[in-house]
Design a protein around this motif. Sequence first.
Motif, PDB file in Angstrom:
ATOM      1  N   LEU A  78       0.849  -1.172  -0.050  1.00 13.81           N
ATOM      2  CA  LEU A  78       0.013  -0.046   0.022  1.00 13.81           C
ATOM      3  C   LEU A  78       0.853   1.399   0.057  1.00 13.81           C
ATOM      4  CD1 LEU A  78      -2.697  -1.146   2.713  1.00 13.81           C
ATOM      5  CD2 LEU A  78      -3.111  -0.704   0.151  1.00 13.81           C
ATOM      6  N   ILE A  79       2.037   1.261   0.729  1.00 11.41           N
ATOM      7  CA  ILE A  79       2.737   2.435   0.821  1.00 11.41           C
ATOM      8  C   ILE A  79       3.394   2.584  -0.535  1.00 11.41           C
ATOM      9  CG2 ILE A  79       5.047   3.094   1.882  1.00 11.41           C
ATOM     10  CD1 ILE A  79       4.105   1.621   4.600  1.00 11.41           C
ATOM     11  N   ARG A  80       4.044   1.547  -0.937  1.00 13.28           N
ATOM     12  CA  ARG A  80       4.576   1.708  -2.243  1.00 13.28           C
ATOM     13  C   ARG A  80       3.537   2.273  -3.514  1.00 13.28           C
ATOM     14  NH1 ARG A  80       9.696  -0.081  -3.043  1.00 13.28           N
ATOM     15  NH2 ARG A  80       9.484  -0.771  -5.165  1.00 13.28           N
ATOM     16  N   ALA A  81       2.423   1.693  -3.549  1.00 13.41           N
ATOM     17  CA  ALA A  81       1.452   2.157  -4.585  1.00 13.41           C
ATOM     18  C   ALA A  81       0.931   3.545  -4.440  1.00 13.41           C
ATOM     19  CB  ALA A  81       0.304   0.877  -4.498  1.00 13.41           C
ATOM     20  N   ALA A  82       0.789   3.806  -3.153  1.00 18.32           N
ATOM     21  CA  ALA A  82       0.312   5.309  -3.099  1.00 18.32           C
ATOM     22  C   ALA A  82       1.597   6.410  -3.275  1.00 18.32           C
ATOM     23  CB  ALA A  82      -0.166   5.446  -1.458  1.00 18.32           C
ATOM     24  N   ALA A  83       2.719   5.858  -2.809  1.00 21.47           N
ATOM     25  CA  ALA A  83       3.740   6.900  -2.954  1.00 21.47           C
ATOM     26  C   ALA A  83       3.882   6.926  -4.559  1.00 21.47           C
ATOM     27  CB  ALA A  83       4.904   6.165  -2.313  1.00 21.47           C
ATOM     28  N   LYS A  84       4.036   5.776  -5.327  1.00 19.47           N
ATOM     29  CA  LYS A  84       4.261   5.921  -6.646  1.00 19.47           C
ATOM     30  C   LYS A  84       3.174   6.878  -7.503  1.00 19.47           C
ATOM     31  CE  LYS A  84       4.245   3.047 -10.896  1.00 19.47           C
ATOM     32  NZ  LYS A  84       4.441   1.586 -11.494  1.00 19.47           N
ATOM     33  N   ASN A  85       1.872   6.782  -6.936  1.00 20.52           N
ATOM     34  CA  ASN A  85       0.803   7.516  -7.563  1.00 20.52           C
ATOM     35  C   ASN A  85       0.744   8.820  -6.919  1.00 20.52           C
ATOM     36  OD1 ASN A  85      -0.738   7.786  -9.793  1.00 20.52           O
ATOM     37  ND2 ASN A  85      -2.597   7.102  -8.602  1.00 20.52           N
ATOM     38  N   PHE A  86       1.750   9.278  -6.511  1.00 20.59           N
ATOM     39  CA  PHE A  86       1.829  10.711  -5.518  1.00 20.59           C
ATOM     40  C   PHE A  86       1.167  11.933  -6.450  1.00 20.59           C
ATOM     41  CE2 PHE A  86       5.761  11.246  -7.945  1.00 20.59           C
ATOM     42  CZ  PHE A  86       5.735  12.554  -8.155  1.00 20.59           C
ATOM     43  N   ASN A  87       0.906  11.569  -7.749  1.00 17.94           N
ATOM     44  CA  ASN A  87       0.482  12.967  -8.376  1.00 17.94           C
ATOM     45  C   ASN A  87      -0.976  13.121  -7.822  1.00 17.94           C
ATOM     46  OD1 ASN A  87       2.342  14.247  -9.922  1.00 17.94           O
ATOM     47  ND2 ASN A  87       2.203  12.478 -11.594  1.00 17.94           N
ATOM     48  N   ASP A  88      -1.707  11.740  -7.522  1.00 16.83           N
ATOM     49  CA  ASP A  88      -3.084  11.821  -7.342  1.00 16.83           C
ATOM     50  C   ASP A  88      -3.322  11.594  -5.928  1.00 16.83           C
ATOM     51  OD1 ASP A  88      -3.982  12.357  -9.907  1.00 16.83           O
ATOM     52  OD2 ASP A  88      -3.358  10.409 -10.444  1.00 16.83           O
ATOM     53  N   VAL A  89      -2.441  10.826  -5.141  1.00 14.26           N
ATOM     54  CA  VAL A  89      -2.642  10.027  -3.766  1.00 14.26           C
ATOM     55  C   VAL A  89      -1.882  10.471  -2.742  1.00 14.26           C
ATOM     56  CG1 VAL A  89      -2.940   7.650  -2.688  1.00 14.26           C
ATOM     57  CG2 VAL A  89      -3.816   8.109  -4.907  1.00 14.26           C
ATOM     58  N   ALA A  90      -2.317  10.643  -1.745  1.00 14.37           N
ATOM     59  CA  ALA A  90      -1.410  11.180  -0.499  1.00 14.37           C
ATOM     60  C   ALA A  90      -1.267   9.756   0.270  1.00 14.37           C
ATOM     61  CB  ALA A  90      -2.070  12.149   0.600  1.00 14.37           C
ATOM     62  N   ILE A  91       0.177   9.643   1.087  1.00 18.91           N
ATOM     63  CA  ILE A  91       0.584   8.416   1.622  1.00 18.91           C
ATOM     64  C   ILE A  91       1.265   8.810   3.091  1.00 18.91           C
ATOM     65  CG2 ILE A  91       2.673   8.154   0.340  1.00 18.91           C
ATOM     66  CD1 ILE A  91       0.955   5.452   2.327  1.00 18.91           C
ATOM     67  N   VAL A  92       0.297   8.449   4.108  1.00 16.06           N
ATOM     68  CA  VAL A  92       0.869   8.673   5.610  1.00 16.06           C
ATOM     69  C   VAL A  92       1.437   7.336   5.920  1.00 16.06           C
ATOM     70  CG1 VAL A  92       0.412   9.107   7.806  1.00 16.06           C
ATOM     71  CG2 VAL A  92      -0.669  10.406   6.021  1.00 16.06           C
ATOM     72  N   PRO A  93       2.963   7.040   5.773  1.00 20.08           N
ATOM     73  CA  PRO A  93       3.339   5.804   5.784  1.00 20.08           C
ATOM     74  C   PRO A  93       3.752   5.265   6.997  1.00 20.08           C
ATOM     75  CG  PRO A  93       5.238   7.378   5.319  1.00 20.08           C
ATOM     76  CD  PRO A  93       3.967   8.079   5.296  1.00 20.08           C
TER      77      PRO A  93
END
Length: 201
Positions: free
Chosen positions: A134-149
Amino acid sequence: MAETKKIKTALVSVYHKDGLEELLEKLHADGVKFLSTGGTQQFIESLGYPCQKVEDLTTYPSILGGRVKTLHPKVFGGILGRRDNEGDREQMAKYEIPEIDLVIVDLYPFEQTVESGASAEDIIEKIDIGGISLIRAAAKNFNDVAIVPSKAEYGLMVNILNENGAATTLADRRELAARAFGVSSHYDTAIGRWFNDSKKK
């Protein structure tokens, strides 16, 4: 591509619940919907907030002793789908994949489990698979998604919410993505070290 993105749905999957209350309170007050699993879902509901079960979205229960909970196209499609890509949007609509705008994760405590002198079996079960994915997926799509890891970023996300409401800027998301890959790198390095050390025993 709009740089500021509204947070409408947050996926929350955390080991440590302490410190999460303020973040959840801010998100709920701004109308953000929660999606979660197991103990985290129960924790969110115990605070009085509605929370959709991941298994209701995927139509699969948590299986293999909890080893597989979030690993499903409806979850990862919702995180990795590019909002400005027509093909992605069409597939998300076709397969009824909801957009997930914020992912909050706190990984299984691998290092603490090693330090506790736990058995190899217990240590292996603390190798997080879904959370790190989940962390890697959200970080990869940082253009659209925010990640609190990790729980170390709960406060940072609260500050963002205080400043912007339920929205993130591209700079916010890029900073969170950088921290996310730092968390991922540190975690995998600790696992690799344990495997190497255990070979010597």
